[in-house]
Design an enzyme around this catalytic site. Structure first.
Site, PDB file in Angstrom:
ATOM      1  N   GLU A   1      13.285   3.429  -0.419  1.00 26.59           N
ATOM      2  CA  GLU A   1      12.705   3.938   0.836  1.00 26.59           C
ATOM      3  C   GLU A   1      13.708   3.860   1.997  1.00 26.59           C
ATOM      4  O   GLU A   1      13.311   3.848   3.161  1.00 26.59           O
ATOM      5  CB  GLU A   1      11.435   3.138   1.178  1.00 26.59           C
ATOM      6  CG  GLU A   1      10.368   3.133   0.097  1.00 26.59           C
ATOM      7  CD  GLU A   1       9.737   4.503  -0.164  1.00 26.59           C
ATOM      8  OE1 GLU A   1       9.587   5.273   0.798  1.00 26.59           O
ATOM      9  OE2 GLU A   1       9.439   4.815  -1.328  1.00 26.59           O
TER      10      GLU A   1
ATOM     11  N   PHE B   1       0.851  -1.188   0.000  1.00 30.11           N
ATOM     12  CA  PHE B   1       0.000   0.000   0.000  1.00 30.11           C
ATOM     13  C   PHE B   1       0.887   1.238   0.000  1.00 30.11           C
ATOM     14  O   PHE B   1       1.747   1.413   0.870  1.00 30.11           O
ATOM     15  CB  PHE B   1      -0.901  -0.010   1.245  1.00 30.11           C
ATOM     16  CG  PHE B   1      -1.788   1.198   1.354  1.00 30.11           C
ATOM     17  CD1 PHE B   1      -2.973   1.269   0.631  1.00 30.11           C
ATOM     18  CD2 PHE B   1      -1.435   2.274   2.166  1.00 30.11           C
ATOM     19  CE1 PHE B   1      -3.788   2.387   0.718  1.00 30.11           C
ATOM     20  CE2 PHE B   1      -2.249   3.401   2.260  1.00 30.11           C
ATOM     21  CZ  PHE B   1      -3.429   3.452   1.532  1.00 30.11           C
ATOM     22  N   GLY B   2       0.664   2.122  -0.962  1.00 28.92           N
ATOM     23  CA  GLY B   2       1.418   3.376  -1.038  1.00 28.92           C
ATOM     24  C   GLY B   2       0.531   4.547  -0.663  1.00 28.92           C
ATOM     25  O   GLY B   2      -0.635   4.611  -1.078  1.00 28.92           O
ATOM     26  N   TYR B   3       1.088   5.469   0.122  1.00 31.62           N
ATOM     27  CA  TYR B   3       0.313   6.647   0.558  1.00 31.62           C
ATOM     28  C   TYR B   3       1.034   7.948   0.211  1.00 31.62           C
ATOM     29  O   TYR B   3       0.509   9.034   0.457  1.00 31.62           O
ATOM     30  CB  TYR B   3       0.048   6.579   2.077  1.00 31.62           C
ATOM     31  CG  TYR B   3       1.333   6.450   2.866  1.00 31.62           C
ATOM     32  CD1 TYR B   3       1.879   5.200   3.157  1.00 31.62           C
ATOM     33  CD2 TYR B   3       2.040   7.583   3.269  1.00 31.62           C
ATOM     34  CE1 TYR B   3       3.087   5.079   3.830  1.00 31.62           C
ATOM     35  CE2 TYR B   3       3.241   7.471   3.942  1.00 31.62           C
ATOM     36  CZ  TYR B   3       3.753   6.215   4.225  1.00 31.62           C
ATOM     37  OH  TYR B   3       4.955   6.107   4.884  1.00 31.62           O
ATOM     38  N   GLY B   4       2.246   7.827  -0.359  1.00 38.20           N
ATOM     39  CA  GLY B   4       3.037   9.012  -0.711  1.00 38.20           C
ATOM     40  C   GLY B   4       3.484   8.891  -2.155  1.00 38.20           C
ATOM     41  O   GLY B   4       2.667   8.673  -3.066  1.00 38.20           O
ATOM     42  N   SER B   5       4.805   8.954  -2.363  1.00 38.67           N
ATOM     43  CA  SER B   5       5.291   8.907  -3.750  1.00 38.67           C
ATOM     44  C   SER B   5       4.939   7.594  -4.431  1.00 38.67           C
ATOM     45  O   SER B   5       4.858   7.538  -5.664  1.00 38.67           O
ATOM     46  CB  SER B   5       6.808   9.132  -3.789  1.00 38.67           C
ATOM     47  OG  SER B   5       7.491   8.045  -3.199  1.00 38.67           O
TER      48      SER B   5
HETATM   49  C1  SIN Z   1       4.755   5.700   0.276  1.00 39.49           C
HETATM   50  O1  SIN Z   1       4.608   6.353  -0.744  1.00 39.49           O
HETATM   51  O2  SIN Z   1       3.933   4.798   0.592  1.00 39.49           O
HETATM   52  C2  SIN Z   1       5.897   5.915   1.206  1.00 39.49           C
HETATM   53  C3  SIN Z   1       6.361   7.308   1.306  1.00 39.49           C
HETATM   54  C4  SIN Z   1       6.980   7.858   0.065  1.00 39.49           C
HETATM   55  O3  SIN Z   1       7.809   7.181  -0.569  1.00 39.49           O
HETATM   56  O4  SIN Z   1       6.659   8.986  -0.317  1.00 39.49           O
END
Ligand code: SIN
Length: 191
Positions: A99, A24-28
């Site tokens: 990451e 699950f991604g919440y940012g980039s």
């Molecule tokens: C993510 O996107 O889930 C982790 C944070 C990021 O890489 O911005």
């Protein structure tokens, strides 16, 4: 804890024998899927709030002028919307590297739109990591983001791309949208 989390993450073996794993991604990870995936689905996780509280010295800033990127902070009633990807376990070698500045893999329940819940992984940068920047006002965060740039590009692009991706996911993230508003005001004042 050291800022480089690659070795710790590569010791996490619980999904190694699986043919595929949900991430699950919440940012980039929402707007920059630079890895192969089998399937992609919008979804959410509960109990976590997205915050621009992680410092970035390696991607969207430098050690002299660190940027800020998102991590998650525990909040009982929070719903964090994002994008889930079904990937093969080999993909984590690349993601652990991407990451590495403080993010650890964590197993959590992921609620997929129209497809129920699955157990999968998120990358989270907890407050005990060396690059943690912590809370600040949205205005101060926008000021820091406006100045920072690193090997992955301008910190402002990270913010603007994330805000756009969240809009496309139909989510009203007041924290991210307020920082975006402040950044755009700063950029306008500069012209
Ligand atoms: C993510 O996107 O889930 C982790 C944070 C990021 O890489 O911005």
């Amino acid at each position: 804890m050291s800022a480089n989390t690659i070795a710790i993450n590569q010791n996490m073996k619980q999904f190694d024998s699986h043919a595929s794993v949900w991430l699950f991604g919440y940012g980039s990870i929402i707007f920059k899927a630079d890895f192969p995936y089998l399937e992609r689905r919008p979804g959410h996780i509960t109990g976590w709030a997205r915050r621009f509280w992680q410092g970035s010295h390696d991607h969207r800033g430098t050690p002299q002028s660190p940027g800020r990127v998102v991590t998650l902070t525990p909040q009982a009633d929070a719903i964090c919307r994002g994008m889930a990807y079904l990937v093969t376990p080999e993909v984590f070698a690349h993601l652990d590297h991407r990451e590495k500045n403080g993010y650890l893999r964590l197993v959590t329940a992921i609620h997929l739109d129209h497809a129920g819940s699955v157990e999968g992984l998120i990358y989270i940068a907890a407050e005990d990591n060396a690059a943690f920047a912590g809370p600040a006002s949205e205005q101060d965060i926008a000021r820091q983001i406006a100045l920072a740039e690193g090997p992955s590009g301008r910190n402002s692009d990270y913010l603007l791309m994330l805000a756009q991706a969240l809009r496309e996911l139909g989510t009203d993230d007041t924290h991210v949208f307020e920082i975006e508003r402040q950044l755009l005001a700063l950029q306008q004042a500069d012209h």
